[in-house]
Structure formats: structure tokens, C-alpha cells
Write an enzyme that holds these catalytic residues in place. Structure first.
Site, PDB file in Angstrom:
ATOM      1  N   ARG A 241       0.839  -1.190   0.000  1.00 48.11           N
ATOM      2  CA  ARG A 241       0.000   0.000   0.000  1.00 48.11           C
ATOM      3  C   ARG A 241       0.875   1.241   0.000  1.00 48.11           C
ATOM      4  NH1 ARG A 241      -3.472  -2.838  -1.267  1.00 48.11           N
ATOM      5  NH2 ARG A 241      -5.566  -3.132  -0.410  1.00 48.11           N
ATOM      6  N   GLU A 270      -1.450   8.244  -5.104  1.00 46.37           N
ATOM      7  CA  GLU A 270      -2.056   7.677  -6.313  1.00 46.37           C
ATOM      8  C   GLU A 270      -3.375   8.403  -6.610  1.00 46.37           C
ATOM      9  OE1 GLU A 270      -2.449   3.420  -6.298  1.00 46.37           O
ATOM     10  OE2 GLU A 270      -0.561   3.149  -5.252  1.00 46.37           O
ATOM     11  N   HIS A 288       0.588  -0.003  -9.738  1.00 44.62           N
ATOM     12  CA  HIS A 288      -0.348  -0.680  -8.822  1.00 44.62           C
ATOM     13  C   HIS A 288      -1.063  -1.834  -9.522  1.00 44.62           C
ATOM     14  CE1 HIS A 288      -2.963  -0.009  -4.990  1.00 44.62           C
ATOM     15  NE2 HIS A 288      -2.803  -1.291  -5.271  1.00 44.62           N
TER      16      HIS A 288
END
Length: 314
Positions: A241, A270, A288
Site C-alpha cells: 500500500r 495515487e 499498482h
């Protein structure tokens, strides 16, 4: 029964809902419009893009289940939903192998400078082949190296399995796990190994590679103090994460050489990562995609559908 599948699902998962007599709506509803539209549904299935917070839950008195395709539940106010009588389900094992394999792909790329040579070969390979060959001929093998794994859940254990197959020694860190069994191989040829966790400090001081496999935390698990304890030349990979690594500290220790290189699949900001990360010459980058393989999408979708159906029918 009608559910909103807001972040997509594989056709096999949608078919399972239809077979169970549950109507599915695959319309992508923007976050800001969910409060007005979600009350029409008894369930919602999300991935990481959609948040289900207290304010939204309060607008949906008929909501019976929230399904999260994937491991992390940090985009859902889980405890509040449960207090409201809403079931929350996820698919913790479905994408574990995919995330672990991407983490290992970054590690191998970093160890052999593939991420850098792939940038330079198209532009310089024709005229500076020998120069590039010399520049990137100082890679390292993973065999015999120590891998520190932060977070020893499903993904961390898959990472350990892959790394042990390459001859690495494993130092897992997890405050909630004392020992876990690692499976190597498949079918009748499977072998199982017990692994005990170690302290964070011991791992930081001894690991040649560090890979993160944890959910969002209140503060980064790798910050200034943790970087200062690491071995010189450590290689770090984060496919967990954004926010689990202090990015400013990471850049500092990359620039002073303490961290040899880093692989990142996730970022604090992000979908607009820090340009300093994107342009850094010693960072291997991906957008990601840890859980984004064909196999993982199928497993996530069918497992999620089965759990949501069970929750709605019970």
C-alpha cells in the site's frame, strides 16, 4: 436482491450472481454520486477504487453486504458497517500469488539492473553496447541473501515460498504472528517448512532485501529511524500500500547510497505519484498492478461472488 458491482468483476463471477437469482449492476458510479444511488441496492462489491465510509453507510438502510475483491479493507469502515448489521467480506487468498510474484519480479529486476538497462538499451544499445555491458555487469544473485518480509499474512507467506525456492534465507516480521508454515511445491510433491518471525530491528540490521506486505497503517512502517538501521546497499520492494514507506526518507537514502535500489508498485499520492519517484534512476516502477493477473481476477471474482451470495442468502 440487487447489488452494485462498482469496480468490475470477471464474467464468471457475474454469472454466479445471475444463477443465484441476484440482479447485478456493473455501472461505474463515481464516488461523489454513491450516496444518492447506493440506497437502491442491497449489496455493493468494490476493489480499491471505491470507498465505503460511515457517511455512505448511513445513507443505505437496506445495505446487507459489502464485498471487497482483494485483501485490504482500508477503503471500508469495517467496524462501523458491522455495527450497522452489514456483513463485510473479502478475498484474502485469491490474489496472494500474483502480488508475491510481482514483488519477486521487481527484486530480480533490481538485482540485475533490468529496469535500468531496459531504459537505456533502446537509445544507446546500438552504439554503446560494450559500455552498457560493463555498466550492468555487477548484478547480484539472490541465492544466499537474506529477505526481510514485513507482514507475514497470505501474501508474505507466498513471498517466502518463492524466495526460499531461490535459495534465500527468510526473516519475517509480524507483531501478530509468531510462526507460520510455508508450502513449497504442489500436489503430492509439496513440502512444508515452519518459519518463526523475528524482531523488526533484527531484520532491518541483517536483511539484504526487504519486501512489504501490509495494509495501510497510521504512519509509515519504514521511516527515518528504520532506514538508519538498514544494511548499506539494501534493496527494498513495496507492492502493498502507498504510505507504508516514508517516500521522502526513501529518496534521501537512495540518494546517499544506503538504499541501493527500490521497486514500487504503490505510492502515497495515487494516481499522481511524486515525480521525484517516477524519474529516479534507481527505482523500478509499476502502476499498482500487484493483483492484476488473469488468474487473480478470476479467483477474486468467483470467491467474492460466492461470499456475497452466501451473505445475501443467509
Amino acid at each position: 436482491m440487487k447489488i452494485l458491482i462498482n469496480d468490475g468483476i470477471a464474467p464468471e463471477g457475474q454469472k454466479m450472481f445471475e444463477t443465484a437469482g441476484i440482479e447485478t449492476d456493473l455501472t461505474r458510479i463515481p464516488q461523489e454520486e454513491l450516496a444518492a444511488k447506493l440506497p437502491l441496492y442491497q449489496g455493493i462489491c468494490v476493489r480499491s477504487a471505491t470507498e465505503v465510509r460511515k457517511a455512505l453507510i448511513d445513507k443505505c438502510p437496506d445495505l446487507k453486504v459489502i464485498g471487497r475483491g482483494g485483501v485490504g479493507l482500508d477503503n471500508i469502515d469495517v467496524e462501523y458497517a458491522i455495527q450497522k448489521g452489514i456483513k463485510v467480506v473479502n478475498t484474502p487468498a485469491a490474489s496472494s500469488r500474483s502480488v508475491a510474484e510481482l514483488s519477486m519480479a521487481h527484486m530480480l529486476s533490481l538485482a540485475r539492473f533490468l529496469y535500468q538497462s531496459n531504459r537505456e538499451m533502446p537509445m544507446k544499445g546500438g552504439e554503446q553496447f560494450d559500455i552498457l555491458k560493463k555498466k550492468y555487469s555487477k548484478g547480484i544473485e539472490l541465492e544466499g541473501k537474506i529477505l526481510g518480509i514485513v507482514g507475514f499474512g497470505q501474501i508474505g507467506r507466498e513471498m517466502a515460498s518463492i524466495a526460499m525456492g531461490l535459495g534465500m534465507s527468510i526473516m519475517p516480521v509480524d507483531p501478530y504472528v509468531e510462526e507460520a508454515t510455508i508450502k513449497m511445491g504442489g500436489g503430492k510433491y509439496s513440502t512444508f517448512f515452519p518459519l518463526k518471525t523475528v524482531s523488526m530491528e533484527k531484520m532491518l540490521r541483517e536483511a539484504h532485501f526487504i519486501s512489504l506486505h501490509i495494509p495501510n497503517l497510521v504512519k509509515p512502517v519504514l521511516g527515518e529511524s528504520e532506514f538508519s538501521l538498514m544494511k548499506d546497499g539494501v534493496i527494498i520492494v513495496n507492492c502493498s500500500r502507498g504510505g507504508t514507506i516514508d517516500e521522502k526518507a526513501l529518496l534521501k537514502y537512495l540518494d546517499n547510497g544506503k538504499v541501493a535500489s527500490c521497486g514500487l508498485d504503490v505510492y502515497e499520492n495515487e494516481p499522481h505519484p511524486d515525480p521525484a519517484l517516477l524519474s529516479h534512476p534507481r527505482i523500478s516502477l509499476s502502476p499498482h498492478i500487484g493483483a492484476s493477473t488473469s488468474e487473480a481476477q478470476l479467483k477474486v471474482s468467483t470467491e467474492l461472488a460466492a461470499k456475497v451470495i452466501e451473505a445475501l442468502k443467509s
